[in-house]
Write a protein that holds these residues in place. Structure first.
Motif, short mmCIF file in Angstrom:
data_model
loop_
_atom_site.label_atom_id
_atom_site.label_comp_id
_atom_site.label_asym_id
_atom_site.label_seq_id
_atom_site.Cartn_x
_atom_site.Cartn_y
_atom_site.Cartn_z
N GLU A 85 0.84 -1.21 0.00
CA GLU A 85 0.00 0.00 0.00
C GLU A 85 0.87 1.25 0.00
OE1 GLU A 85 -3.73 2.03 -0.03
OE2 GLU A 85 -3.13 -0.03 -0.46
N ALA A 86 1.96 1.23 0.75
CA ALA A 86 2.88 2.38 0.76
C ALA A 86 3.45 2.62 -0.63
CB ALA A 86 4.00 2.13 1.77
N MET A 87 3.83 1.55 -1.33
CA MET A 87 4.36 1.68 -2.69
C MET A 87 3.33 2.31 -3.63
SD MET A 87 6.44 -1.89 -3.27
CE MET A 87 8.10 -2.14 -2.64
N VAL A 88 2.10 1.84 -3.51
CA VAL A 88 1.03 2.38 -4.36
C VAL A 88 0.83 3.86 -4.10
CG1 VAL A 88 -1.47 2.35 -4.73
CG2 VAL A 88 -0.19 0.20 -4.70
N LEU A 89 0.77 4.25 -2.85
CA LEU A 89 0.55 5.66 -2.51
C LEU A 89 1.74 6.53 -2.94
CD1 LEU A 89 -1.03 5.19 1.04
CD2 LEU A 89 -2.20 5.90 -1.05
N LEU A 90 2.95 6.01 -2.78
CA LEU A 90 4.13 6.78 -3.18
C LEU A 90 4.20 6.95 -4.70
CD1 LEU A 90 6.73 5.12 -0.79
CD2 LEU A 90 6.13 7.55 -0.79
N LYS A 91 3.82 5.90 -5.42
CA LYS A 91 3.95 5.94 -6.87
C LYS A 91 2.79 6.67 -7.54
CE LYS A 91 4.69 3.04 -10.94
NZ LYS A 91 4.89 1.68 -11.47
N THR A 92 1.60 6.58 -6.99
CA THR A 92 0.41 7.05 -7.71
C THR A 92 -0.24 8.30 -7.13
OG1 THR A 92 -1.09 5.64 -6.42
CG2 THR A 92 -0.10 4.68 -8.42
N PHE A 131 9.98 1.28 5.97
CA PHE A 131 9.97 1.10 4.52
C PHE A 131 11.36 0.71 4.02
CE2 PHE A 131 9.97 2.43 0.08
CZ PHE A 131 8.72 2.00 -0.36
N HIS A 132 12.39 1.37 4.54
CA HIS A 132 13.77 1.08 4.11
C HIS A 132 14.18 -0.33 4.50
CE1 HIS A 132 18.22 1.15 4.27
NE2 HIS A 132 18.10 1.98 3.26
N LYS A 133 13.73 -0.79 5.67
CA LYS A 133 14.09 -2.12 6.15
C LYS A 133 13.63 -3.19 5.18
CE LYS A 133 13.31 -5.33 9.99
NZ LYS A 133 12.65 -5.51 11.32
N TYR A 134 12.45 -3.02 4.61
CA TYR A 134 11.87 -4.07 3.78
C TYR A 134 12.09 -3.87 2.29
CZ TYR A 134 9.61 -5.70 8.04
OH TYR A 134 9.38 -6.17 9.30
N THR A 135 12.49 -2.69 1.86
CA THR A 135 12.68 -2.44 0.43
C THR A 135 14.11 -2.06 0.07
OG1 THR A 135 12.16 -0.07 0.54
CG2 THR A 135 10.30 -1.61 0.28
N GLY A 136 14.90 -1.65 1.06
CA GLY A 136 16.25 -1.20 0.78
C GLY A 136 16.31 0.23 0.26
N LEU A 137 15.16 0.90 0.19
CA LEU A 137 15.08 2.28 -0.28
C LEU A 137 14.29 3.12 0.72
CD1 LEU A 137 14.01 1.62 -4.00
CD2 LEU A 137 16.31 2.26 -3.23
N THR A 138 14.60 4.40 0.80
CA THR A 138 13.75 5.30 1.56
C THR A 138 12.50 5.58 0.73
OG1 THR A 138 14.67 7.33 0.63
CG2 THR A 138 15.80 6.39 2.55
N PRO A 139 11.42 6.05 1.34
CA PRO A 139 10.23 6.40 0.56
C PRO A 139 10.52 7.39 -0.56
CG PRO A 139 9.67 6.29 2.88
CD PRO A 139 11.16 6.16 2.80
N ASN A 140 11.34 8.40 -0.28
CA ASN A 140 11.68 9.38 -1.33
C ASN A 140 12.48 8.75 -2.46
OD1 ASN A 140 10.44 11.82 -0.60
ND2 ASN A 140 11.98 12.22 0.98
N GLU A 141 13.42 7.85 -2.11
CA GLU A 141 14.20 7.17 -3.13
C GLU A 141 13.30 6.31 -4.01
OE1 GLU A 141 18.54 6.72 -0.82
OE2 GLU A 141 17.00 5.14 -0.69
N TYR A 142 12.34 5.62 -3.38
CA TYR A 142 11.42 4.78 -4.16
C TYR A 142 10.56 5.66 -5.07
CZ TYR A 142 7.61 1.65 -5.38
OH TYR A 142 6.69 0.94 -6.08
N ARG A 143 10.08 6.77 -4.55
CA ARG A 143 9.25 7.68 -5.36
C ARG A 143 10.02 8.22 -6.55
NH1 ARG A 143 5.55 11.66 -2.11
NH2 ARG A 143 3.83 10.35 -2.86
N GLN A 144 11.25 8.60 -6.33
CA GLN A 144 12.08 9.13 -7.43
C GLN A 144 12.39 8.05 -8.45
OE1 GLN A 144 15.46 10.79 -5.43
NE2 GLN A 144 14.29 12.45 -4.47
N LYS A 145 12.65 6.83 -7.96
CA LYS A 145 13.00 5.72 -8.84
C LYS A 145 11.83 5.33 -9.75
CE LYS A 145 14.70 0.93 -8.71
NZ LYS A 145 15.13 -0.18 -7.83
N THR A 146 10.60 5.45 -9.23
CA THR A 146 9.42 4.98 -9.97
C THR A 146 8.64 6.12 -10.63
OG1 THR A 146 8.07 5.07 -7.94
CG2 THR A 146 9.14 2.97 -8.50
N SER A 147 9.13 7.33 -10.52
CA SER A 147 8.41 8.46 -11.11
C SER A 147 8.59 8.49 -12.64
CB SER A 147 8.91 9.78 -10.53
OG SER A 147 10.29 9.96 -10.81
#
Length: 296
Positions: A249-256, A280-296
């Motif tokens: 759910e966090a990934m969906v909210l960050l990406k969309t 989030f970092h513990k389970y994905t290896g990325l911070t929320p901002n890093e994930y958002r930037q990577k998937t934008s």
């Protein structure tokens, strides 16, 4: 940053299509090219229904809960309710769609098939199934029969007839899949019953409740017993399952959406945004901002 367009689509959104078959607001069969005349949204949408798509021509590229899939002729896709879908490309895509409302599936279908088909436990890597020509024709025969049942004006028992047509289709899909993959039979015991009930509770409450103790208390069992049952039925601990729901759910909210990290942490009931970022970092290896930037 994406503009927040996480709209919701329901069965009513398809009612403008000509030559469709439907039963109340609960079941809809679309087997017409009219569907492709509807404007294709170029932003993510959250679907409030279960959808079965059998592709008989062309290809498509779409994302379900941030995972991208290529979907083509001879395949069937099963998408759980509450999924976030984004269509990237449709190329000569032709398909038949079976759409079932979340409430109808939960109340009328799942109690009769939970032992062999549990949509809450669909793995995001197992949404698409290959069908040979014979299997495809068989699945289409079930869908056509269901379409006929939806259109007919039965004096009695229409709901029962529609319901059991859907159950027959689900049984056939599971039979095809088991013959292909020959997985071990799922345990039809108390552990599976507990696990299924646990998944339903997590699906409804994961945003607010993150502890195994909460779910164990709701089920009137100990956390240790819940853990044993979940591992026996699914090979995962209750905490791992709760974590999967939260991270997805966090990934969906960050990406969309354009919600801030703080807003997302509040929506998912983390004590503060710093704790959410560490989680989030513990389970994905990325911070929320890093994930958002990577998937934008």
């Amino acid at each position: 940053m994406k503009k927040e367009r996480l709209n919701i689509i329901t069965i009513n959104d398809f009612k403008s299509i000509k030559d469709i078959s439907f039963f109340r607001e609960d079941v809809l069969v679309v087997n017409t090219d009219e569907i492709y005349k509807i404007h294709k949204p170029n932003y993510p949408v959250r679907m409030k229904y279960f959808v079965f798509i059998y592709c008989f021509d062309g290809t498509s590229s779409l994302s379900i809960n941030t995972v991208t899939y290529s979907f083509s002729k001879g395949q069937i896709m099963v998408i759980p309710s509450e999924s976030v879908m984004e269509i990237h490309e449709l190329k000569d895509f032709k398909a038949t769609f079976l759409i079932i409302s979340h409430q109808y599936m939960k109340e009328a279908i799942l109690p009769l098939c939970a032992k062999f088909w549990n949509p809450l436990n669909l793995n995001t890597q197992n949404l698409i199934h290959d069908l040979d020509d014979g299997d495809g024709e068989m699945i289409m025969s079930y869908i056509w029969k269901l379409s006929d049942c939806c259109q007919k004006d039965y004096p009695k028992y229409k709901e029962q007839i529609v319901r059991f047509q859907i159950l027959s289709l689900l049984h056939e899909l599971c039979n095809i899949n088991s013959l292909r993959n020959r997985p071990e039979d799922p345990p039809h015991d108390r552990n599976m019953q507990i696990y299924t009930e646990f998944l339903k509770l997590v699906s409804d409450n994961f945003k607010e409740e993150h502890t195994v103790a909460f779910y164990a208390n709701k089920m009137c069992i100990t956390a240790k017993y819940l853990s044993t049952a979940a591992k026996s039925a699914a090979g995962k601990s209750p905490s791992e399952i709760i974590q999967r729901y939260l991270i997805q759910e966090a990934m969906v909210l960050l990406k969309t959406t354009n919600k801030t990290i703080k807003e997302i942490s509040i929506e998912l009931n983390f004590q503060n945004s710093s704790f959410f970022c560490r989680y989030f970092h513990k389970y994905t290896g990325l911070t929320p901002n890093e994930y958002r930037q990577k998937t934008s």
